[in-house]
Design a protein around this motif. Structure first.
Motif, PDB file in Angstrom:
ATOM      1  N   THR A  24      10.771  -5.213  16.413  1.00 19.42           N
ATOM      2  CA  THR A  24       9.942  -4.247  15.690  1.00 19.42           C
ATOM      3  C   THR A  24       9.446  -3.161  16.627  1.00 19.42           C
ATOM      4  O   THR A  24       9.390  -1.985  16.247  1.00 19.42           O
ATOM      5  CB  THR A  24       8.735  -4.966  15.040  1.00 19.42           C
ATOM      6  N   ASP A  25       9.100  -3.523  17.863  1.00 26.00           N
ATOM      7  CA  ASP A  25       8.636  -2.521  18.827  1.00 26.00           C
ATOM      8  C   ASP A  25       9.707  -1.479  19.106  1.00 26.00           C
ATOM      9  O   ASP A  25       9.431  -0.281  19.166  1.00 26.00           O
ATOM     10  CB  ASP A  25       8.231  -3.212  20.136  1.00 26.00           C
ATOM     11  N   TYR A  26      10.949  -1.945  19.248  1.00 27.02           N
ATOM     12  CA  TYR A  26      12.050  -1.024  19.524  1.00 27.02           C
ATOM     13  C   TYR A  26      12.279  -0.087  18.342  1.00 27.02           C
ATOM     14  O   TYR A  26      12.440   1.133  18.515  1.00 27.02           O
ATOM     15  CB  TYR A  26      13.322  -1.813  19.833  1.00 27.02           C
ATOM     16  N   TYR A  27      12.253  -0.643  17.132  1.00 25.78           N
ATOM     17  CA  TYR A  27      12.457   0.195  15.959  1.00 25.78           C
ATOM     18  C   TYR A  27      11.306   1.191  15.796  1.00 25.78           C
ATOM     19  O   TYR A  27      11.525   2.360  15.438  1.00 25.78           O
ATOM     20  CB  TYR A  27      12.587  -0.644  14.687  1.00 25.78           C
ATOM     21  N   THR A  28      10.087   0.743  16.085  1.00 23.69           N
ATOM     22  CA  THR A  28       8.933   1.641  16.000  1.00 23.69           C
ATOM     23  C   THR A  28       9.097   2.828  16.935  1.00 23.69           C
ATOM     24  O   THR A  28       8.838   3.979  16.565  1.00 23.69           O
ATOM     25  CB  THR A  28       7.632   0.884  16.340  1.00 23.69           C
TER      26      THR A  28
ATOM     27  N   ARG B 196       0.818  -1.206   0.000  1.00 18.21           N
ATOM     28  CA  ARG B 196       0.000   0.000   0.000  1.00 18.21           C
ATOM     29  C   ARG B 196       0.855   1.260   0.000  1.00 18.21           C
ATOM     30  O   ARG B 196       0.441   2.304  -0.493  1.00 18.21           O
ATOM     31  CB  ARG B 196      -0.927   0.014   1.221  1.00 18.21           C
ATOM     32  N   VAL B 197       2.046   1.200   0.578  1.00 25.38           N
ATOM     33  CA  VAL B 197       2.949   2.349   0.625  1.00 25.38           C
ATOM     34  C   VAL B 197       4.310   1.926   0.090  1.00 25.38           C
ATOM     35  O   VAL B 197       4.686   0.754   0.176  1.00 25.38           O
ATOM     36  CB  VAL B 197       3.093   2.903   2.059  1.00 25.38           C
ATOM     37  N   PRO B 198       5.071   2.871  -0.491  1.00 27.06           N
ATOM     38  CA  PRO B 198       6.390   2.500  -1.037  1.00 27.06           C
ATOM     39  C   PRO B 198       7.400   2.234   0.065  1.00 27.06           C
ATOM     40  O   PRO B 198       7.227   2.651   1.216  1.00 27.06           O
ATOM     41  CB  PRO B 198       6.783   3.742  -1.847  1.00 27.06           C
ATOM     42  N   GLY B 199       8.437   1.515  -0.285  1.00 25.15           N
ATOM     43  CA  GLY B 199       9.529   1.316   0.655  1.00 25.15           C
ATOM     44  C   GLY B 199       9.396   0.073   1.513  1.00 25.15           C
ATOM     45  O   GLY B 199       8.520  -0.771   1.308  1.00 25.15           O
ATOM     46  N   LEU B 200      10.310  -0.016   2.482  1.00 28.15           N
ATOM     47  CA  LEU B 200      10.316  -1.151   3.398  1.00 28.15           C
ATOM     48  C   LEU B 200       9.331  -0.948   4.544  1.00 28.15           C
ATOM     49  O   LEU B 200       9.029   0.177   4.929  1.00 28.15           O
ATOM     50  CB  LEU B 200      11.721  -1.340   3.979  1.00 28.15           C
ATOM     51  N   ARG B 201       8.870  -2.046   5.095  1.00 29.75           N
ATOM     52  CA  ARG B 201       8.044  -1.980   6.299  1.00 29.75           C
ATOM     53  C   ARG B 201       8.952  -1.884   7.530  1.00 29.75           C
ATOM     54  O   ARG B 201      10.119  -2.272   7.498  1.00 29.75           O
ATOM     55  CB  ARG B 201       7.163  -3.222   6.410  1.00 29.75           C
ATOM     56  N   ARG B 202       8.383  -1.397   8.618  1.00 33.99           N
ATOM     57  CA  ARG B 202       9.158  -1.291   9.858  1.00 33.99           C
ATOM     58  C   ARG B 202       9.688  -2.646  10.304  1.00 33.99           C
ATOM     59  O   ARG B 202      10.849  -2.771  10.706  1.00 33.99           O
ATOM     60  CB  ARG B 202       8.300  -0.680  10.969  1.00 33.99           C
ATOM     61  N   GLU B 203       8.845  -3.653  10.213  1.00 39.46           N
ATOM     62  CA  GLU B 203       9.264  -4.970  10.687  1.00 39.46           C
ATOM     63  C   GLU B 203      10.402  -5.539   9.840  1.00 39.46           C
ATOM     64  O   GLU B 203      11.239  -6.290  10.340  1.00 39.46           O
ATOM     65  CB  GLU B 203       8.087  -5.947  10.727  1.00 39.46           C
ATOM     66  N   GLU B 204      10.438  -5.153   8.559  1.00 39.41           N
ATOM     67  CA  GLU B 204      11.516  -5.622   7.695  1.00 39.41           C
ATOM     68  C   GLU B 204      12.847  -4.968   8.066  1.00 39.41           C
ATOM     69  O   GLU B 204      13.892  -5.626   8.107  1.00 39.41           O
ATOM     70  CB  GLU B 204      11.161  -5.341   6.236  1.00 39.41           C
ATOM     71  N   VAL B 205      12.800  -3.669   8.344  1.00 43.21           N
ATOM     72  CA  VAL B 205      14.017  -2.974   8.777  1.00 43.21           C
ATOM     73  C   VAL B 205      14.514  -3.558  10.094  1.00 43.21           C
ATOM     74  O   VAL B 205      15.710  -3.816  10.273  1.00 43.21           O
ATOM     75  CB  VAL B 205      13.761  -1.464   8.912  1.00 43.21           C
ATOM     76  N   ALA B 206      13.585  -3.774  11.027  1.00 41.55           N
ATOM     77  CA  ALA B 206      13.963  -4.326  12.337  1.00 41.55           C
ATOM     78  C   ALA B 206      14.583  -5.712  12.189  1.00 41.55           C
ATOM     79  O   ALA B 206      15.598  -6.028  12.829  1.00 41.55           O
ATOM     80  CB  ALA B 206      12.738  -4.378  13.242  1.00 41.55           C
ATOM     81  N   GLN B 207      13.986  -6.533  11.345  1.00 44.28           N
ATOM     82  CA  GLN B 207      14.506  -7.885  11.131  1.00 44.28           C
ATOM     83  C   GLN B 207      15.928  -7.852  10.578  1.00 44.28           C
ATOM     84  O   GLN B 207      16.819  -8.565  11.066  1.00 44.28           O
ATOM     85  CB  GLN B 207      13.590  -8.640  10.172  1.00 44.28           C
ATOM     86  N   LEU B 208      16.160  -7.005   9.590  1.00 44.66           N
ATOM     87  CA  LEU B 208      17.478  -6.925   8.972  1.00 44.66           C
ATOM     88  C   LEU B 208      18.526  -6.347   9.918  1.00 44.66           C
ATOM     89  O   LEU B 208      19.715  -6.681   9.832  1.00 44.66           O
ATOM     90  CB  LEU B 208      17.411  -6.081   7.701  1.00 44.66           C
ATOM     91  N   ALA B 209      18.089  -5.479  10.846  1.00 45.42           N
ATOM     92  CA  ALA B 209      19.019  -4.870  11.797  1.00 45.42           C
ATOM     93  C   ALA B 209      19.153  -5.684  13.079  1.00 45.42           C
ATOM     94  O   ALA B 209      19.892  -5.293  13.987  1.00 45.42           O
ATOM     95  CB  ALA B 209      18.563  -3.454  12.141  1.00 45.42           C
ATOM     96  N   ALA B 210      18.417  -6.809  13.160  1.00 49.92           N
ATOM     97  CA  ALA B 210      18.461  -7.703  14.331  1.00 49.92           C
ATOM     98  C   ALA B 210      18.008  -7.000  15.608  1.00 49.92           C
ATOM     99  O   ALA B 210      18.605  -7.141  16.678  1.00 49.92           O
ATOM    100  CB  ALA B 210      19.866  -8.284  14.510  1.00 49.92           C
TER     101      ALA B 210
END
Length: 288
Positions: A52-56, A35-49
């Motif tokens: 998701t709550d912390y990244y949010t 629905r929106v361009p780019g990565l999702r928050r959970e994807e960024v969090a997963q890749l950064a180890a």
């Protein structure tokens, strides 16, 4: 420096960079239509180890982060060196010189003397938020008579977006103006709450949709060497090499010079302009 404001800016920056990356750029399957361009928050969090709550909470400006986490996010978000430095600075992880009070700067005397000695090189001094602090005669002949601009409006980025003649003068105006906005945002990391910076951004955002779009894209860059392409009304098409030198006595003042390749058409045109300037001075002195 307002730490809360910086955390909010850090979160906004992360969100902007996340929106500019596609899944395939980071090795993830595109999956279903997004629905929106780019990565999702959970994807960024997963890749950064990280969770998701912390990244949010990072994107919401509600939590501080360690340098290690920021380094991991910089790698995930494919930040270049300038963007990485900007991210660390917003998080308070990089030491920057502290600026004085927000009084208007005065050009350092040695820079003023140097400008006066540059007879075949256009030069000017930029201060905080790209205020024009000083310039030499050749810079005025090539760009505009900055002395006719009211002091409170004598700002390089402001002139780029509000003066029609300057838009025509630069052959690559759009590329150069976008880079200038990235420089302005990078400079703003030192004093994000500077009222002069806030007023400038608000003014230009209201006046120019291109500035507004480029500012909200959160691109950042440091000043470095580059090319300036002009279409001068008298001298014609000119090509300069741009170089920037930081003043040791006041790191928030930078000397910018434009040099022409010896023997080039631009070099000859500059010599002719310099000669006209000198002739005008002689005539003025003779009539005194």
């Amino acid at each position: 420096m307002n730490r809360g404001s910086n955390l909010h800016e850090l979160g906004t920056f992360l969100k902007a960079r996340r929106a500019q990356l596609s899944p395939d750029e980071v090795g993830l399957p595109a999956g279903e239509l997004r629905r929106v361009p780019g990565l999702r928050r959970e994807e960024v969090a997963q890749l950064a180890a990280i969770s998701t709550d912390y990244y949010t909470r990072l994107e919401q400006g509600r939590v501080q982060s360690s340098a290690a986490v920021l380094d991991a996010l910089a790698q995930v978000l494919r930040l270049d060196a300038d963007q990485h430095d900007y991210l660390l600075t917003l998080a308070g992880k990089a030491a920057l010189p502290t600026a004085g009070r927000r009084t208007r700067q005065e050009v350092q005397p040695q820079l003023r003397h140097l400008l006066d000695d540059l007879t075949l090189t256009a030069g000017f001094v930029l201060g905080r938020t790209t205020d024009l602090l000083a310039w030499n005669a050749l810079a005025a002949a090539l760009v505009m008579d900055f002395g006719r601009v009211p002091e409170e409006e004598r700002n390089y980025v402001r002139l780029l977006f509000t003066d029609p003649a300057i838009r025509v003068l630069y052959r690559d105006w759009a590329d150069m103006a976008r880079l200038a906005v990235a420089h302005l945002r990078m400079d703003g990391r030192r004093n994000p709450d500077d009222p002069r910076l806030t007023a400038l951004v608000e003014e230009l955002s209201a006046l120019d949709p291109q500035f507004r779009r480029w500012w909200t894209s959160h691109d950042v860059a440091v000043r470095a060497g580059g090319t300036r392409l002009l279409r001068h009304p008298v001298a014609g098409d000119l090509t300069f090499r741009r170089s920037t030198f930081t003043c040791a006595e006041d790191p928030e003042q930078q000397l910018v010079v434009w040099t022409a390749e010896p023997g080039s058409a631009t070099h000859e045109a500059v010599r002719a302009l310099a000669s006209r300037i000198e002739t005008g001075r002689d005539a003025l002195n003779g009539s005194a």
